[in-house]
Design an enzyme around this catalytic site. Structure first.
Site, PDB file in Angstrom:
ATOM      1  N   ASP A 480       0.872  -1.175   0.000  1.00 34.72           N
ATOM      2  CA  ASP A 480       0.000   0.000   0.000  1.00 34.72           C
ATOM      3  C   ASP A 480       0.913   1.230   0.000  1.00 34.72           C
ATOM      4  OD1 ASP A 480      -2.115   1.754   0.041  1.00 34.72           O
ATOM      5  OD2 ASP A 480      -3.145   0.825   1.726  1.00 34.72           O
TER       6      ASP A 480
HETATM    7  C1  BGC Z   1      -5.022   3.266  -0.056  1.00 32.82           C
HETATM    8  C2  BGC Z   1      -5.078   2.224  -1.126  1.00 32.82           C
HETATM    9  C3  BGC Z   1      -4.931   2.869  -2.470  1.00 32.82           C
HETATM   10  C4  BGC Z   1      -3.663   3.660  -2.514  1.00 32.82           C
HETATM   11  C5  BGC Z   1      -3.429   4.329  -3.845  1.00 32.82           C
HETATM   12  C6  BGC Z   1      -3.821   4.153  -0.199  1.00 32.82           C
HETATM   13  O1  BGC Z   1      -3.910   5.223   0.660  1.00 32.82           O
HETATM   14  O2  BGC Z   1      -5.023   2.653   1.209  1.00 32.82           O
HETATM   15  O3  BGC Z   1      -6.286   1.517  -1.033  1.00 32.82           O
HETATM   16  O4  BGC Z   1      -4.976   1.892  -3.467  1.00 32.82           O
HETATM   17  O5  BGC Z   1      -3.699   4.630  -1.519  1.00 32.82           O
HETATM   18  O6  BGC Z   1      -4.367   5.316  -4.084  1.00 32.82           O
END
Ligand code: BGC
Length: 943
Positions: A480
């Protein structure tokens, strides 16, 4: 009968006319070449077969010799009817006829058809036809069960008749173990009529007269189980034998590409380039620049749980994922995923960061509930798999996230989820397991939080042991955004790609050169990323940027909402509304005159046509905007009831809407609960984080209901809510965040153009106090890990409430219809056995009402008490559409071998899913509440 007695003359050996054939092709009359192997058929009068025992070959076997004039042939085998020999190298031109000599007697001569080349490929049947004696480079026969991979496999063709050999390799390539015996003339090879590159041609190692030709199966060779291989040399052509050819697997292609990559090129693929000098031209959440010299495309990463996110461009705002789960219909879910996949592709994005399958039943106040698929691991896993299958069918790498146990947003980067192995295997991890196994998903995003004291993105147990080990996940794990905490530990634990930048994997090259991370691990990371790209067609179907299909996709969005909205209350048949009788309708609250609400954060979609309105950036999370999708429930309602006076009140102050309601025939109150990534809800009541001062929507509903008993509440929210006003309103529709065709879908349901059939994928508890953690665990500061005690283990959602004897406000699986259904002739067929691990629940389902509709028949299983399982587990379901009065005989099959392990529990001693002996009770009904279930029968497993 006269007996033969006395001496009689021993006849001479004989050779059949035309009895000398190429030993490989066996074709009668076909020429043979010097040095090749031939078979001679005749009557050789040997009492027992005889074989040559070594090289050099003898010229006499069992007393028999064969001669071409003065030149005796080396013999391999002799029997009474056949002799195998090598055609002497000395022969040339039109050679002398061959004779056989045994015990001083010589046969009549037979002429030989000699040619400089007489190629023949050995076959498995000895007739020169059918499957050839052709191996792959691991020396396995190339057959249907071990096909050659087009463009990848080098085949070894065993043949004869290729003429003279030399110690000056023509090709420059060394023979495998006999480098001096290369043919003087290089043959050509076709595979399925396509010319193949010949890499070696010479004697097969250690053999006489047998040759080996190594050829690369062309990438454009035809595929199938019987693709013809033919050799030509000079003007001579061999017999045709067969091999099986298949397209190369993604793993084979990835391995081949990997061999061409430099270390720098490998490193380039294992982290995102956000923040570097180069920039993505397509927006999105991240990107990994490709390697054009090797044909490796850029990876463009975009969120997409409820439509294309990250402001990549205006896209269809679908209803929440949880609404898709509420359809309980995997074919509907597939359509939902296809919109996300098609629109990502249309924007040139080729990696989807959707697939949020965190099990929010554990924390229903989780701000990301709208992105998820509810509390049951089987329903959530199956719906997620359908989404991902549809996305990957569009040549977009699918993703599943956040692995794992990222079930609360409060302190999400430091929350340390404490849970036992069995608890997680049977809950959160089971949803992932199903999603991974049922969808061939190619990427998994590890989460921010810690699990049992170890960050998820460096958690050896989660990534290596479970995901890549037990589940055999072949794709890649990406972090993530900012969830990587180390270089060596993360790499060794199974993280394959850091996102969105290279804060830690920027040091990976150094970690490899210093030996802290093996080269094989880096190669594995790159292999996994490349195989994901091959598996989803990124190489074969490069992105072509096109307009999105706004009309088609919005129709699916509306359908998804119509199938997923859940009718929770309908006292006195308040709904459906009678359009003809409707005179005046008060529409109240939630900007229902112009818009419907959407959820915030990275999953936020910028709706096509632009937002109807925006309302700032509430804190927390402080960075996600409130976006209202452009769909007007008021207009859609007015369109359904053109003769009614439809009036709107914004509902900001309970007094005016109550007055409007009192003056109207009926009131429809829209209540809404904005939620977002980066926040959790303070309670299960409708609260207002958007406005200051906040609107008290509970008070609003109560005031309107007090003014007009015909009050209908439409809820636009993420998940479970408590409803203090429930008893005073006549109808409640759970519309979730309904997407940009939500207004139309809601109006269709309210007026009966669509009969609601959604069922809750999440329990609505009676009180926040009934949750496993009435108070959400909160972090002491922004950096120190803090425990989130998940001692409820697998008792998530209805399993928790069942185990605690708590009656929810609305049970999991619940949802009303405008028609009624009856279950009859309910039976359980078969006790599962190891040979037949299935059981079936059969029943007749009848639509006993007056309108067409759909029921979701649900099968729950109670395990023997000795297993310690929750009181019941959902193990199967089917959504059945029926016309009024119609009946259908339905069978729901439950297969013990399904990815959902419906009959098993996780055994911590053997670290495996086991089926316990005992008596199981099977329930059938239309919700998880015992009152809606009948006992379908029992299963006796084991003795
Ligand atoms: C989120 C993810 C997301 C990523 C990219 C993160 O803050 O937890 O779910 O895919 O950002 O946007």
């Amino acid at each position: 009968m006269a007996s033969l007695t006395g001496a009689w003359a021993q006849p001479a050996p004989s050779i059949n006319s035309g009895g000398i054939v190429n030993a490989a092709s066996s074709a009668p009359g076909a020429p043979v070449a010097p040095g090749s192997i031939a078979s001679v058929y005749g009557n050789f009068l040997l009492s027992a077969p005889s074989w040559a025992l070594g090289i050099p070959l003898p010229t006499n076997l069992g007393g028999l010799s064969l001669a071409f004039g003065a030149v005796e042939a080396p013999l391999l085998y002799a029997s009474s009817g056949q002799v195998n020999l090598q055609i002497p190298w000395e022969l040339a031109g039109q050679p002398p006829a061959v004779t056989a000599t045994l015990a001083g007697q010589t046969s009549a001569p037979q002429t030989v058809n000699l040619a400089p080349f007489a190629p023949g490929i050995f076959s498995m049947n000895g007739q020169g036809t059918g499957p050839g004696a052709i191996l792959d480079s691991s020396y396995h026969l190339v057959t249907a069960s071990n096909p050659a991979a087009a463009g990848i496999t080098v085949i070894l063709i065993y043949c004869t008749g290729l003429g003279a050999v030399t110690n000056q390799p023509e090709t420059g390539a060394a023979a495998p173990s006999n480098p001096l015996a290369v043919t003087i003339t290089k043959p050509s090879v076709t595979i399925g009529s396509v010319p193949a590159q010949v890499l070696f041609s010479g004697l097969a190692p250690g053999s006489v007269g047998e040759y080996q030709v190594n050829a690369l199966v062309p990438s454009n060779a035809p595929t199938g189980d019987a693709v013809q291989v033919i050799l030509s040399i000079g003007s001579a052509t061999s017999n045709a034998v067969e091999i099986a050819v298949q397209p190369p697997t993604p793993d084979q292609r990835a391995d081949q590409l990997l061999t061409q990559m430099t270390q720098d090129q490998k490193i380039q693929l294992v982290y995102g380039a956000v923040g570097t000098a180069t920039a993505s031209t397509r927006g999105g959440a991240g990107w990994v620049p490709g390697i054009p010299q090797l044909g490796i495309p850029d990876l463009y990463l975009a969120d997409g749980s409820v439509g294309v996110g990250n402001g990549v461009g205006p896209a269809t705002a679908l209803p929440s994922s949880i609404a898709s789960a509420a359809s309980w219909d995997v074919s509907e879910a597939y359509k939902y995923g296809s919109v996300i996949g098609a629109e990502l592709r249309a924007y040139g994005m080729n990696v989807n960061l959707g697939g949020n399958v965190n099990l929010i039943g554990r924390e229903p106040r989780d701000g990301r509930t709208f992105e998820t698929k509810g509390e049951d691991p089987i329903l959530a896993g199956k719906i997620t798999a359908a989404h991902i299958n549809a996305i990957q069918a569009q040549h977009v790498i699918g993703g599943i996230k956040h692995f794992a146990l990222n079930d609360q947003e409060t302190g999400r980067t430091t929350a340390d989820v404490r849970i036992d192995e069995r608890g997680m295997r049977e809950s959160d991890l089971l949803a992932f397991e199903i999603g991974v196994k049922d969808s061939n998903v190619q990427s998994v995003m590890c989460s921010y939080n810690l699990v049992n004291d170890v960050y998820a993105c460096e958690n050896q147990h989660l990534l290596n042991d479970i995901l890549k080990g037990d589940w055999q996940f072949p794709g890649f794990v990406m972090s993530d955004w900012g969830a990587t905490h180390s270089t060596v530990a993360a790499a060794l634990a199974g993280l394959d790609q850091e996102q969105p930048d290279n804060a830690f994997f920027g040091s990976l090259a150094q970690a490899v050169s210093s030996g802290q991370v093996p080269q094989s691990r880096l190669d594995d990371m790159v292999h996994r990323i490349l195989r994901a790209m091959y598996a989803t067609g990124l190489f074969d179907y490069p992105a072509a940027i096109t307009p999105i299909d706004t009309t088609g996709d919005q129709a699916i969005a509306q359908d998804a909402e119509e199938q997923g909205a859940v009718l929770l209350k309908n006292a006195g048949g308040q709904l459906p509304l009678n359009a003809a009788a409707a005179k005046s309708i008060a529409i109240i609250g939630s900007h229902a005159d112009v818009a419907v609400l959407s959820g915030g954060g990275s999953a936020q979609v910028t709706p096509t046509g632009g937002p109807a309105l925006t309302e700032g950036f509430p804190c927390p999370p402080c960075w996600a905007q409130v976006i209202w999708d452009p769909s007007s429930p008021l207009q859609a309602i007015q369109a359904m009831a053109p003769n009614a006076a439809v009036q709107f009140d914004p509902g900001t102050n309970p007094a005016t809407p109550a007055a409007l309601a009192a003056a109207s025939q009926m009131a429809i109150v829209f209540v809404s609960q904005w939620t977002s990534e980066g926040m959790d809800l303070p309670s299960l009541n409708f609260t207002d984080a958007i406005h200051s001062p906040p609107i008290d929507q509970d008070a609003l509903v109560a005031a309107v209901a007090a003014a007009n008993p015909h009050t209908i509440v439409v809820m636009e929210n993420a998940g479970a809510q408590v409803m203090p006003w429930l008893g005073s309103v006549s109808a409640v529709l759970e519309a979730w965040f309904p997407g940009q065709r939500g207004g139309e879908a809601i109006a269709n349901i309210l007026f009966g153009a669509v009969n609601p059939s959604g069922k809750l994928p999440i329990t609505f508890p009676a009180s926040v106090n009934d949750l496993p953690r009435p108070v959400i665990a909160t972090p002491p500061d922004s950096t120190t890990p803090f425990p989130v005690d998940c001692s409820e283990g697998f008792n998530v959602g209805y399993k928790w409430y069942d185990s605690q004897g708590l009656t929810p406000l609305f049970p999991f699986g619940f949802g009303l219809s405008y028609t009624t259904f009856s279950f009859s002739n309910v039976a359980v067929v078969n006790n599962p056995t190891s040979g037949n691990p299935n059981f079936q629940v059969t029943f007749k389902l009848t639509n006993t009402g007056y309108v067409a509709g759909a029921e979701v028949a649900q099968v729950y299983l109670a395990f023997p008490a000795s297993t310690g399982e929750p009181p019941k587990r959902l193990v199967g379901w089917q959504k059945v559409f029926l016309q009024p009065g119609a009946a259908e005989q339905v069978t729901i099959e439950v297969d013990a071998n399904d990815s959902s392990h419906p009959l098993s529990y996780w055994d911590v001693n053997s670290n495996a899913w086991l089926i316990a002996p005992g008596v199981y009770t099977v329930y059938l009904g239309n919700s998880s509440s015992s009152a809606s279930l009948v006992t379908a029968g029992t299963l006796q497993i084991g003795s």
